[in-house]
Design an enzyme around this catalytic site. Structure first.
Site, PDB file in Angstrom:
ATOM      1  N   HIS A 159      -9.514  -2.572  -5.470  1.00 56.45           N
ATOM      2  CA  HIS A 159      -9.280  -2.766  -4.043  1.00 56.45           C
ATOM      3  C   HIS A 159     -10.226  -1.868  -3.259  1.00 56.45           C
ATOM      4  O   HIS A 159     -10.652  -0.813  -3.739  1.00 56.45           O
ATOM      5  CB  HIS A 159      -7.822  -2.434  -3.694  1.00 56.45           C
ATOM      6  CG  HIS A 159      -7.444  -2.812  -2.301  1.00 56.45           C
ATOM      7  ND1 HIS A 159      -7.666  -1.992  -1.215  1.00 56.45           N
ATOM      8  CD2 HIS A 159      -6.864  -3.941  -1.806  1.00 56.45           C
ATOM      9  CE1 HIS A 159      -7.240  -2.589  -0.121  1.00 56.45           C
ATOM     10  NE2 HIS A 159      -6.748  -3.776  -0.450  1.00 56.45           N
ATOM     11  N   GLU A 207     -12.341 -10.955  -0.777  1.00 64.74           N
ATOM     12  CA  GLU A 207     -11.885 -10.271   0.440  1.00 64.74           C
ATOM     13  C   GLU A 207     -13.019  -9.405   1.006  1.00 64.74           C
ATOM     14  O   GLU A 207     -13.266  -8.308   0.496  1.00 64.74           O
ATOM     15  CB  GLU A 207     -10.680  -9.410   0.082  1.00 64.74           C
ATOM     16  CG  GLU A 207      -9.998  -8.724   1.212  1.00 64.74           C
ATOM     17  CD  GLU A 207      -8.735  -8.013   0.759  1.00 64.74           C
ATOM     18  OE1 GLU A 207      -7.673  -8.300   1.328  1.00 64.74           O
ATOM     19  OE2 GLU A 207      -8.785  -7.185  -0.171  1.00 64.74           O
ATOM     20  N   SER A 245      -0.877  -5.789   6.378  1.00 62.50           N
ATOM     21  CA  SER A 245      -0.533  -5.394   7.744  1.00 62.50           C
ATOM     22  C   SER A 245       0.081  -6.538   8.531  1.00 62.50           C
ATOM     23  O   SER A 245       0.916  -6.306   9.417  1.00 62.50           O
ATOM     24  CB  SER A 245      -1.770  -4.838   8.470  1.00 62.50           C
ATOM     25  OG  SER A 245      -2.827  -5.775   8.462  1.00 62.50           O
ATOM     26  N   LYS A 278       0.841  -1.208   0.000  1.00 66.20           N
ATOM     27  CA  LYS A 278       0.000   0.000   0.000  1.00 66.20           C
ATOM     28  C   LYS A 278       0.873   1.253   0.000  1.00 66.20           C
ATOM     29  O   LYS A 278       1.700   1.443  -0.881  1.00 66.20           O
ATOM     30  CB  LYS A 278      -0.981  -0.037   1.175  1.00 66.20           C
ATOM     31  CG  LYS A 278      -1.932  -1.223   1.115  1.00 66.20           C
ATOM     32  CD  LYS A 278      -2.958  -1.216   2.223  1.00 66.20           C
ATOM     33  CE  LYS A 278      -3.890  -2.413   2.092  1.00 66.20           C
ATOM     34  NZ  LYS A 278      -4.878  -2.481   3.176  1.00 66.20           N
ATOM     35  N   GLY A 299      -7.456 -10.110   6.677  1.00 64.16           N
ATOM     36  CA  GLY A 299      -7.193 -10.572   8.038  1.00 64.16           C
ATOM     37  C   GLY A 299      -6.105 -11.604   8.203  1.00 64.16           C
ATOM     38  O   GLY A 299      -5.984 -12.203   9.275  1.00 64.16           O
ATOM     39  N   ILE A 304     -10.816  -6.296   6.182  1.00 65.73           N
ATOM     40  CA  ILE A 304      -9.477  -5.870   5.777  1.00 65.73           C
ATOM     41  C   ILE A 304      -8.770  -5.153   6.927  1.00 65.73           C
ATOM     42  O   ILE A 304      -9.305  -4.211   7.511  1.00 65.73           O
ATOM     43  CB  ILE A 304      -9.543  -4.946   4.544  1.00 65.73           C
ATOM     44  CG1 ILE A 304     -10.082  -5.718   3.340  1.00 65.73           C
ATOM     45  CG2 ILE A 304      -8.166  -4.375   4.215  1.00 65.73           C
ATOM     46  CD1 ILE A 304     -10.348  -4.849   2.128  1.00 65.73           C
TER      47      ILE A 304
END
Length: 232
Positions: A98, A146, A205, A17, A183, A151
Site C-alpha cells: 500500500h 490505485e 475515507s 487503516k 477516491g 488516494i
C-alpha cells in the site's frame, strides 16, 4: 498465487487503516458482514493486527486480511509481522505494498512467496500501469490498481486508467482479478467503476469519514451489486 482461495466478483475492500480499532472496528465489521450477506458480495476488511482475531471470530461473510506482513521465517525478528502469526490469528489474506506501507519489488516478491507458503491470499497495491504489470508477473491473488496521488482525495481514476490496468493484467495472468481503488467516495463512484469493467473496488475515507458510515456501507455495496448485475 495461493491456489486454495476463492473470492467472487464483484467484491469490495474496506481498509480502516488506523482510524478504527477494538469495539468500534468490530461494530463496523458486523454491519459490513450483514450487508455483504444481504447483497451476496464478498468484502475484504483489513483491520489493525490486534483486531484480526476479534473480527475473524465474530463475522461470517467478510474476508479478514492483515494490513501488511513481512517475509521473515519463524525465529528472530522483533517488531516484524510473521506470516504464520497472521494466519494463526484468523486472517485469510494480506494486503501488500500500500502507498502508506510500500516495499521494494524484491521484498514484495519474497513476501508473496511466503504468503503462498503459509496459505494466505495476497492483494497487492500498485500505482502506475507499468507497476501493475510488474506486480502481475509475481502472481498475487488480487491487485489493487490505485494511483497514489488520488488516494484519499475523493477523485477517482479516469476510465482510460481503469481499462488499461485491467487489460495489462489480463494479458499477463487472467486469473488475477483487479480492484480499482482511490477516491471512491459514494455509491455513484462504485457504480461507475464497476460499469467500466472493474471486478471490484473499495474505500476507506469514503466510509470512515461519512456522516453515517453504516449507511455508506449499504449505499456502496448496493451499487456494487447493481452495477455488476446490469453488466452480467
Amino acid at each position: 498465487m495461493y491456489k486454495n482461495y476463492t473470492i467472487r466478483p464483484p467484491f469490495f475492500e474496506i481498509g480502516p487503516k488506523a482510524y478504527l480499532y477494538g469495539e468500534k472496528m468490530l461494530a463496523l465489521a458486523k454491519v459490513i458482514d450483514k450487508v455483504a450477506a444481504k447483497y451476496d458480495v464478498d468484502v475484504i476488511v483489513t483491520p489493525q493486527y490486534t483486531d484480526i482475531k476479534l473480527l475473524a471470530d465474530n463475522t461470517e461473510r467478510i474476508h479478514v486480511y492483515a494490513q501488511h506482513m513481512d517475509a521473515l521465517e519463524v525465529g528472530r525478528g522483533l517488531g516484524s509481522v510473521l506470516p504464520e502469526a497472521v494466519k494463526a490469528a484468523g486472517a485469510v489474506g494480506v494486503m501488500l505494498n500500500h502507498a502508506e506501507c510500500p516495499v521494494s519489488m524484491e521484498t514484495l516478491k519474497k513476501t508473496i512467496e511466503r504468503a503462498d507458503e503459509v496459505g494466505l491470499a495476497t492483494i497487492v497495491c500498485a500505482s502506475t500501469v507499468e507497476e501493475v504489470a510488474e506486480v502481475a508477473h509475481m502472481a498475487p491473488n488480487l491487485i489493487v490498481a490505485e494511483p497514489t496521488e488520488l488516494i484519499g482525495t475523493g477523485t477517482t481514476s479516469d476510465m482510460d486508467y481503469v481499462k488499461a490496468t485491467i487489460e495489462a493484467v489480463r494479458e499477463i495472468n487472467p486469473d488475477i482479478m483487479v480492484l480499482q481503488g482511490a477516491g471512491i467516495s459514494n455509491g455513484k463512484d462504485v457504480y461507475d467503476v464497476i460499469k467500466a469493467g472493474a471486478f471490484a473496488t473499495g474505500s476507506t475515507s469514503g466510509i470512515i469519514k461519512a456522516p453515517d458510515p453504516y449507511a455508506m456501507v449499504e449505499e456502496m455495496l448496493f451499487n456494487l451489486r447493481k452495477a455488476w448485475d446490469e453488466i452480467h
